[in-house]
Enzyme design. Structure first.
Site, PDB file in Angstrom:
ATOM      1  N   LYS A 245       0.831  -1.208   0.000  1.00 41.70           N
ATOM      2  CA  LYS A 245       0.000   0.000   0.000  1.00 41.70           C
ATOM      3  C   LYS A 245       0.866   1.259   0.000  1.00 41.70           C
ATOM      4  O   LYS A 245       0.496   2.284  -0.592  1.00 41.70           O
ATOM      5  CB  LYS A 245      -0.940   0.018   1.215  1.00 41.70           C
ATOM      6  CG  LYS A 245      -1.870  -1.174   1.292  1.00 41.70           C
ATOM      7  CD  LYS A 245      -2.570  -1.466  -0.021  1.00 41.70           C
ATOM      8  CE  LYS A 245      -3.120  -2.875  -0.081  1.00 41.70           C
ATOM      9  NZ  LYS A 245      -2.117  -3.921  -0.274  1.00 41.70           N
TER      10      LYS A 245
ATOM     11  N   GLY B  11       8.770 -20.973  16.800  1.00 40.40           N
ATOM     12  CA  GLY B  11       8.103 -21.821  17.785  1.00 40.40           C
ATOM     13  C   GLY B  11       7.823 -23.200  17.213  1.00 40.40           C
ATOM     14  O   GLY B  11       7.294 -23.326  16.103  1.00 40.40           O
TER      15      GLY B  11
ATOM     16  N   VAL C 260      -4.885 -10.649  -6.914  1.00 41.81           N
ATOM     17  CA  VAL C 260      -4.698  -9.407  -6.160  1.00 41.81           C
ATOM     18  C   VAL C 260      -3.251  -8.945  -6.196  1.00 41.81           C
ATOM     19  O   VAL C 260      -2.957  -7.798  -6.551  1.00 41.81           O
ATOM     20  CB  VAL C 260      -5.159  -9.603  -4.694  1.00 41.81           C
ATOM     21  CG1 VAL C 260      -4.872  -8.351  -3.885  1.00 41.81           C
ATOM     22  CG2 VAL C 260      -6.641  -9.949  -4.648  1.00 41.81           C
ATOM     23  N   ILE C 261      -2.311  -9.830  -5.843  1.00 42.08           N
ATOM     24  CA  ILE C 261      -0.902  -9.443  -5.776  1.00 42.08           C
ATOM     25  C   ILE C 261      -0.373  -9.058  -7.154  1.00 42.08           C
ATOM     26  O   ILE C 261       0.311  -8.045  -7.323  1.00 42.08           O
ATOM     27  CB  ILE C 261      -0.059 -10.578  -5.164  1.00 42.08           C
ATOM     28  CG1 ILE C 261      -0.468 -10.823  -3.709  1.00 42.08           C
ATOM     29  CG2 ILE C 261       1.432 -10.256  -5.248  1.00 42.08           C
ATOM     30  CD1 ILE C 261       0.159 -12.062  -3.091  1.00 42.08           C
TER      31      ILE C 261
ATOM     32  N   GLY D  31      -0.860 -17.589  -6.108  1.00 34.41           N
ATOM     33  CA  GLY D  31      -1.482 -18.049  -4.877  1.00 34.41           C
ATOM     34  C   GLY D  31      -0.475 -18.301  -3.774  1.00 34.41           C
ATOM     35  O   GLY D  31       0.733 -18.110  -3.943  1.00 34.41           O
TER      36      GLY D  31
ATOM     37  N   ASP E  53      -4.257 -17.604   7.637  1.00 35.88           N
ATOM     38  CA  ASP E  53      -3.930 -18.216   6.348  1.00 35.88           C
ATOM     39  C   ASP E  53      -3.649 -19.705   6.453  1.00 35.88           C
ATOM     40  O   ASP E  53      -3.719 -20.420   5.448  1.00 35.88           O
ATOM     41  CB  ASP E  53      -2.687 -17.550   5.743  1.00 35.88           C
ATOM     42  CG  ASP E  53      -2.978 -16.194   5.132  1.00 35.88           C
ATOM     43  OD1 ASP E  53      -4.099 -15.685   5.312  1.00 35.88           O
ATOM     44  OD2 ASP E  53      -2.078 -15.626   4.483  1.00 35.88           O
TER      45      ASP E  53
ATOM     46  N   ALA F 240      -5.949 -10.629   5.812  1.00 34.44           N
ATOM     47  CA  ALA F 240      -5.444 -10.227   7.125  1.00 34.44           C
ATOM     48  C   ALA F 240      -6.579  -9.955   8.102  1.00 34.44           C
ATOM     49  O   ALA F 240      -6.513 -10.345   9.278  1.00 34.44           O
ATOM     50  CB  ALA F 240      -4.571  -8.977   6.981  1.00 34.44           C
TER      51      ALA F 240
ATOM     52  N   HIS G  59     -23.584  15.427   1.306  1.00 36.38           N
ATOM     53  CA  HIS G  59     -23.397  15.903  -0.063  1.00 36.38           C
ATOM     54  C   HIS G  59     -22.409  17.056  -0.059  1.00 36.38           C
ATOM     55  O   HIS G  59     -22.526  17.971   0.759  1.00 36.38           O
ATOM     56  CB  HIS G  59     -24.723  16.369  -0.658  1.00 36.38           C
ATOM     57  CG  HIS G  59     -24.570  16.954  -2.029  1.00 36.38           C
ATOM     58  ND1 HIS G  59     -24.408  16.191  -3.159  1.00 36.38           N
ATOM     59  CD2 HIS G  59     -24.524  18.265  -2.435  1.00 36.38           C
ATOM     60  CE1 HIS G  59     -24.276  16.985  -4.210  1.00 36.38           C
ATOM     61  NE2 HIS G  59     -24.349  18.245  -3.802  1.00 36.38           N
TER      62      HIS G  59
END
Length: 475
Positions: free
Chosen positions: A58, A122, A193-194, A281, A322, A330, A454
């Protein structure tokens, strides 16, 4: 420092850090483990979204749009710019600073909410008495225990078979955000999108961009009318979009990449690019979790298997974002993180997948929530549709950005809003009104009867709702 926690979250992306904060707010002793590193090797929580996804993209989209406006749009406003030059290094530095501000903000929020942060990877070590032992591998190796474990390990970009990312010539989203010079010819495989967002950034900055998409339809998940409008506008801007292609051999040389493909007519084609972005993807990230060691179940696509409440097959082990089913967004991960923390507390956390908004931050932006017209037809749902173009909106005219429209879909009998689709200026902000309306099961008439300021772009939303009943006032 105690090494035993009520809740341990593995992954500090949007879902993970939000889950940790909400768990701490509910009174649980909470730890969050995240391995992302800054350029200097320090902690950089925020996951893919903050580091190489939503936030930096962005930043570059905004900067590149400013550059394009200065070069092509300001003259209409009586602003003459002479000797316009691009300082890509400064643009990238600004992007990096925006990312760092978000990283630092998350670390501050951890401190504010008394979340213990561990910088490292982790891994499940074993089931322990009343919980699980988690090994943290980083600058220091240590083991902590948690009664509840929340897995928020995110996703990784999908590679083309036999074509690994080198982040120099063949780029994932990571490399696409860090190009140090505007390529003359940029190839993009995948019109999702990407691909569209990154293609838009570099086209605005001067690259000749070619997008190769395997599917015969453009933006198949988007409402067909909106997708057709987007295709028309993007190609007019200069994006070369080729649909129905079949990718063949990809050969990386010393300075360029050659892509062999078959076009939609079956003809063999060859293209040479300075850089190639592969955006086909993403795949769930379970690397290093030791899922098999503790018996954590994965589904046939490699996602962590969960039920409707994000519970895994292991007691008190949850998974969000994800790495589980559902859209890789996100904000979906954030909502699941909050819901899981509240479920651990015995509350009734809730995520409504039917009202999760989708956004593509191109120019014009594309945003939608709910069903598309093609979905309603396939499901045999009787509906009414209303559209309103931004060219008839006074604020859009004043902005100098009248492309696109707002589209409402409502139940033919009850008038309940079933979907709202927007292509146009700040669609990402306008869609929120539709999300709120659909959460409260509002009708198109409800929106049509609400007074909108308006002049504002939001009036297009009201007018589209009026158009459902064929009584638009300004078109």
């Amino acid at each position: 420092m105690s090494k035993s926690f009520d809740v341990v979250v593995i992954g500090g992306g949007p879902g993970g850090y939000v889950a940790a904060i909400r768990a701490a707010q509910l009174g649980f002793s909470t730890a969050c483990i995240d391995e992302w590193k800054s350029a200097k090797g320090g902690p950089a929580p925020g996951g893919t979204c903050t580091n190489v996804g939503c936030i930096p993209s962005k930043a570059l989209l905004q900067s590149s749009e400013n550059f394009e406006h200065a070069g092509h749009g300001f003259a209409e406003h009586g602003i003459e710019v002479k000797g316009l030059t691009l300082n890509l290094g400064q643009m990238q530095a600004r992007k990096d600073n925006v990312v760092k501000q978000n990283n630092d903000g998350i670390l501050y929020l951890f401190k504010k909410n008394k979340v213990t942060f561990f910088h490292g990877r982790g891994t499940f070590e074993k089931a322990d008495a009343g919980g699980y032992a988690i090994k943290v591998t980083g600058a220091n190796e240590e083991t902590i225990t948690g009664k509840h474990i929340v897995l928020a390990t995110g996703s990784n970009p999908r590679e083309l078979p036999g074509t690994p990312f080198d982040e120099n010539l063949i780029l994932s989203n990571t490399g696409a955000l860090a190009i140090d010079g505007v390529p003359k010819k940029l190839g993009v495989i995948g019109a999702g999108v990407i691909g569209l967002e990154m293609g838009s950034v570099w086209r605005r900055l001067g690259a000749e961009v070619t997008v190769l998409e395997a599917l015969p339809a453009f933006l198949g998940v988007v409402d067909e009318q909106i997708a057709k409008e987007a295709f028309k506008l993007f190609t007019k801007q200069g994006l070369g979009i080729h649909l129905g292609v079949k990718i063949g051999a990809i050969t990386a040389g010393k300075k360029d990449v050659t892509v062999e493909y078959t076009d939609e007519k079956g003809a063999a084609q060859t293209a040479v690019f300075d850089k190639l972005i592969v955006s086909i993807g993403r795949v769930p990230n379970t690397i290093g979790l030791n899922a098999e060691g503790v018996g954590l179940k994965l589904d046939e696509r490699g996602f962590i298997a969960v039920d409707g409440d994000c519970k895994t097959n292991l007691p008190n082990v949850w998974a969000i974002g994800d790495v589980v089913r559902g859209p890789m967004l996100a904000h979906k991960a954030e909502e699941e993180g909050v819901a899981v923390a509240e479920r651990i507390a015995g509350q009734h956390g809730h995520v409504n997948f039917n009202t999760i908004p989708w956004v593509i931050y191109t120019s014009p932006e594309i945003a939608w929530v709910g069903k598309t017209e093609q979905q309603l037809k396939a499901e045999g749902v009787a509906y009414k549709a209303g559209t309103f173009p931004f060219m008839a909106n006074g604020r859009a005219r004043a902005l100098g950005d009248t492309s696109g429209m707002v589209k409402f879909l409502a139940d033919a009998t009850s008038d309940e809003i079933l979907g709202v689709h927007i292509i146009g200026p700040v669609a990402s902000e306008l869609i929120s009104e539709a999300v709120v309306a659909m959460e409260f099961r509002a009708s198109a008439e409800d929106i049509a009867r609400i007074c909108h300021a308006h002049p504002s772009l939001s009036e297009a939303t009201k007018e589209a709702a009026l158009a459902v009943d064929k009584r638009s006032l300004n078109f």
